[in-house]
Enzyme design. Sequence first.
Site, PDB file in Angstrom:
ATOM      1  N   GLU A  52      34.710 -32.934 -23.590  1.00 12.01           N
ATOM      2  CA  GLU A  52      35.800 -33.250 -24.403  1.00 12.01           C
ATOM      3  C   GLU A  52      36.823 -33.894 -23.927  1.00 12.01           C
ATOM      4  O   GLU A  52      36.966 -34.301 -22.705  1.00 12.01           O
ATOM      5  CB  GLU A  52      36.373 -31.761 -25.079  1.00 12.01           C
ATOM      6  CG  GLU A  52      36.620 -31.065 -23.879  1.00 12.01           C
ATOM      7  CD  GLU A  52      37.926 -29.883 -24.529  1.00 12.01           C
ATOM      8  OE1 GLU A  52      38.801 -30.253 -24.929  1.00 12.01           O
ATOM      9  OE2 GLU A  52      37.629 -28.767 -24.299  1.00 12.01           O
ATOM     10  N   LYS A 113      45.084 -34.152 -31.696  1.00  5.49           N
ATOM     11  CA  LYS A 113      43.838 -33.566 -31.551  1.00  5.49           C
ATOM     12  C   LYS A 113      42.995 -33.915 -32.848  1.00  5.49           C
ATOM     13  O   LYS A 113      43.311 -33.936 -33.935  1.00  5.49           O
ATOM     14  CB  LYS A 113      44.276 -31.915 -31.615  1.00  5.49           C
ATOM     15  CG  LYS A 113      44.689 -31.398 -30.343  1.00  5.49           C
ATOM     16  CD  LYS A 113      44.855 -30.040 -30.529  1.00  5.49           C
ATOM     17  CE  LYS A 113      45.538 -29.231 -29.237  1.00  5.49           C
ATOM     18  NZ  LYS A 113      45.327 -27.842 -29.079  1.00  5.49           N
ATOM     19  N   VAL A 133      36.683 -28.966 -29.258  1.00  4.78           N
ATOM     20  CA  VAL A 133      35.417 -28.717 -29.140  1.00  4.78           C
ATOM     21  C   VAL A 133      34.439 -28.933 -30.426  1.00  4.78           C
ATOM     22  O   VAL A 133      33.569 -29.423 -30.298  1.00  4.78           O
ATOM     23  CB  VAL A 133      35.150 -27.125 -28.811  1.00  4.78           C
ATOM     24  CG1 VAL A 133      34.133 -26.721 -28.895  1.00  4.78           C
ATOM     25  CG2 VAL A 133      36.042 -26.619 -27.349  1.00  4.78           C
ATOM     26  N   ASP A 165      42.739 -16.778 -39.610  1.00  7.85           N
ATOM     27  CA  ASP A 165      42.754 -17.856 -38.694  1.00  7.85           C
ATOM     28  C   ASP A 165      41.513 -17.630 -37.920  1.00  7.85           C
ATOM     29  O   ASP A 165      41.659 -17.073 -36.704  1.00  7.85           O
ATOM     30  CB  ASP A 165      43.954 -17.452 -37.817  1.00  7.85           C
ATOM     31  CG  ASP A 165      44.427 -18.507 -36.783  1.00  7.85           C
ATOM     32  OD1 ASP A 165      43.556 -19.589 -37.010  1.00  7.85           O
ATOM     33  OD2 ASP A 165      45.504 -18.802 -36.501  1.00  7.85           O
ATOM     34  N   SER A 167      38.880 -19.977 -35.641  1.00  9.43           N
ATOM     35  CA  SER A 167      38.727 -21.637 -34.930  1.00  9.43           C
ATOM     36  C   SER A 167      37.804 -22.290 -35.664  1.00  9.43           C
ATOM     37  O   SER A 167      36.650 -21.696 -35.964  1.00  9.43           O
ATOM     38  CB  SER A 167      38.558 -21.255 -33.645  1.00  9.43           C
ATOM     39  OG  SER A 167      38.198 -22.866 -32.862  1.00  9.43           O
ATOM     40  N   ALA A 168      37.741 -23.816 -35.819  1.00 10.69           N
ATOM     41  CA  ALA A 168      36.658 -24.682 -36.458  1.00 10.69           C
ATOM     42  C   ALA A 168      35.375 -24.833 -35.391  1.00 10.69           C
ATOM     43  O   ALA A 168      34.345 -25.173 -35.781  1.00 10.69           O
ATOM     44  CB  ALA A 168      37.460 -25.882 -36.724  1.00 10.69           C
ATOM     45  N   ASP A 169      35.843 -24.386 -34.113  1.00  9.78           N
ATOM     46  CA  ASP A 169      34.922 -24.338 -33.286  1.00  9.78           C
ATOM     47  C   ASP A 169      33.502 -23.646 -33.829  1.00  9.78           C
ATOM     48  O   ASP A 169      32.408 -23.754 -33.480  1.00  9.78           O
ATOM     49  CB  ASP A 169      35.300 -24.002 -31.877  1.00  9.78           C
ATOM     50  CG  ASP A 169      36.405 -24.764 -31.346  1.00  9.78           C
ATOM     51  OD1 ASP A 169      36.606 -26.031 -31.985  1.00  9.78           O
ATOM     52  OD2 ASP A 169      37.048 -24.438 -30.284  1.00  9.78           O
ATOM     53  N   LYS A 186      39.407 -17.474 -25.069  1.00 11.06           N
ATOM     54  CA  LYS A 186      40.498 -16.966 -24.484  1.00 11.06           C
ATOM     55  C   LYS A 186      40.825 -15.826 -24.645  1.00 11.06           C
ATOM     56  O   LYS A 186      40.568 -15.215 -25.790  1.00 11.06           O
ATOM     57  CB  LYS A 186      41.577 -18.040 -24.865  1.00 11.06           C
ATOM     58  CG  LYS A 186      41.401 -19.555 -24.411  1.00 11.06           C
ATOM     59  CD  LYS A 186      42.415 -20.430 -24.806  1.00 11.06           C
ATOM     60  CE  LYS A 186      42.242 -21.737 -24.247  1.00 11.06           C
ATOM     61  NZ  LYS A 186      43.255 -22.810 -24.794  1.00 11.06           N
TER      62      LYS A 186
END
Length: 596
Positions: A52, A113, A133, A165, A167-169, A186
Amino acid sequence: MIGKPSFILGSCTAVVLRHIVHIRRSLHSGDFIVHPYVKEALDCRRPVVALESTIITHGMPYPQNLRVAREVEEIVQTNGSVPATIGVIKGCIHVGLQDEELEVLAKSKHVVKVSRRDFPYVLSQGLSGGTTVAGTMFVAHKAKIPVFVTGGIGGVHREGEKTLDVSADLTELGRTPVAVISAGVKSILDIGRTLEYLETQGICVATFGESREFPAFFSHQSGFQTPFQVKNEEDAAQMIAKSLALQLGSGMLIAVPCPKDQAVSGHLIEEAIQQALKEAQGKDIALIKNNARVGSRIAVALNKIQRAQGQRNGLPRNEYVSAVPRPSPVLLCFSFLVSDCLSRLGKTPFFISVMGKDEHSESVMRYCKHMDMGGVLQLEGHNTATYCAVITGSGELTLGLGDMDIHQKITEQYVSKFKENLCSAPLICIDGNVPESTIKYICQIARNHNLADLPSKLEDIVETAATWAYPLLKELHCVVVTLGQHGVLVCGHNVGGSISLHPRTCNKQSSPCQIFSDKGMALKTFAKKIDSLMAGIIAGLLAGEDPDNCVRLGLLSASLSLRSYEPISPEISSSKVSVAELKAWSWPVVKRWKLS
């Protein structure tokens, strides 16, 4: 590195190191540009690892971000894979970034981003950005790269059940068949709900190593177990291969614990998350590098499985451009004509050079379809090196004009991308047009040197050769110099009454050394075909032939090019330039001198 392919650093009469070929395909209104060294690796079915670029654009300050990006790429290379850093530059998606492009992203303060949702806008507006990612996974899949290495992925945020909320990951992992190698998620995220969401999305999650404990980025302990465990690269590769073969359509997460000496205690982070993150500053570099090592080795193991199955990246082989896999290691060459001739002799050199984006470079690329040009860099706004020579009817050079400025772009920094190849190549050919600093860098690694010019009289030649060759022979196994009408001069160490061209048989303490000259066969004109001559000598050396035959193979190769309109004769082949073919010729007696 005998038996492996080799690399050659030099001019393309003036083409140097890697060039960038734009492979334009429509993708959300933007261009999809695959760097030639990545494309060549994919076509030849070699392991490639996607990287990335948000770590460059948003992860660290300059110049630390650039240094880490280069180090991670080098780690991937060192462990057997080809790195493909993915980013967006001026509205174009790049799969594989050249060094100048890495620096642009590292220095720029106005980059975005780029996730999956952002591509249409970013490309349509001609913006630059680092891929997240999710964004990197999307592009990697488009480029048919099955393994992607990152630091850590996003997840479900704390109180995500209220804020939604997520993540799109995680969503990308559920719909894009790419294996993500990371250090987990994380610690500031809700790890339990993240694992639940991954399960809902049908994503295979496994911990790499001796435990099923799901790592929490800086920490080995998260308090949660993964469904599966892979103990080594081979286990991980087998799991990826099965997933691709089933065409599940979803990705895979392989969580690699941070190195123990860089880990932070999980309870410290949980008790005081902000303070723990402050203490952990800089440790993300260590885990990213560790992930790169593991991910590259997994890609190598997966590549072996796919090659054994006659597949590439999990899909039938006939869906890709067919290519013969290049043996490893490689002959490294920085000279265009030498590379051309060696390719025709079946020695598969890897050519490193630089050229512009002009009509000359287009002609070169069309001409060089038989060569491995994966190490050639093409630069916008620069002229491809050219040389014009005026030769008299007797074969003497009366005038030469050249534009070789672009060769200064063959920098130590660029060549360092091929460090692994430099360390393992059986032979390295360096063109004299390469910058001195680059030559010194190569010599430091490969203990090689370029040659000096000699005077015309034979007596002066021997004296000068003794002066120049003797110090060189403290580091080199032999020195070859063309002498025009006097023949070919080979300087080396005395082994059994002959010159040693092979390091394993050479005793550098042996004395005296010898010089011999092969004369005859219109050598004055053969010397004009220096590239064919040297390629023939190198081919003989790689085949383990004795010094006399090596020189004669070079002369035979030069004679074919001498009779051709082309710089390197298309007639040259391993059958026409062979020891068996030498028997049909009458050769002069070799003369020898001793160096005092």
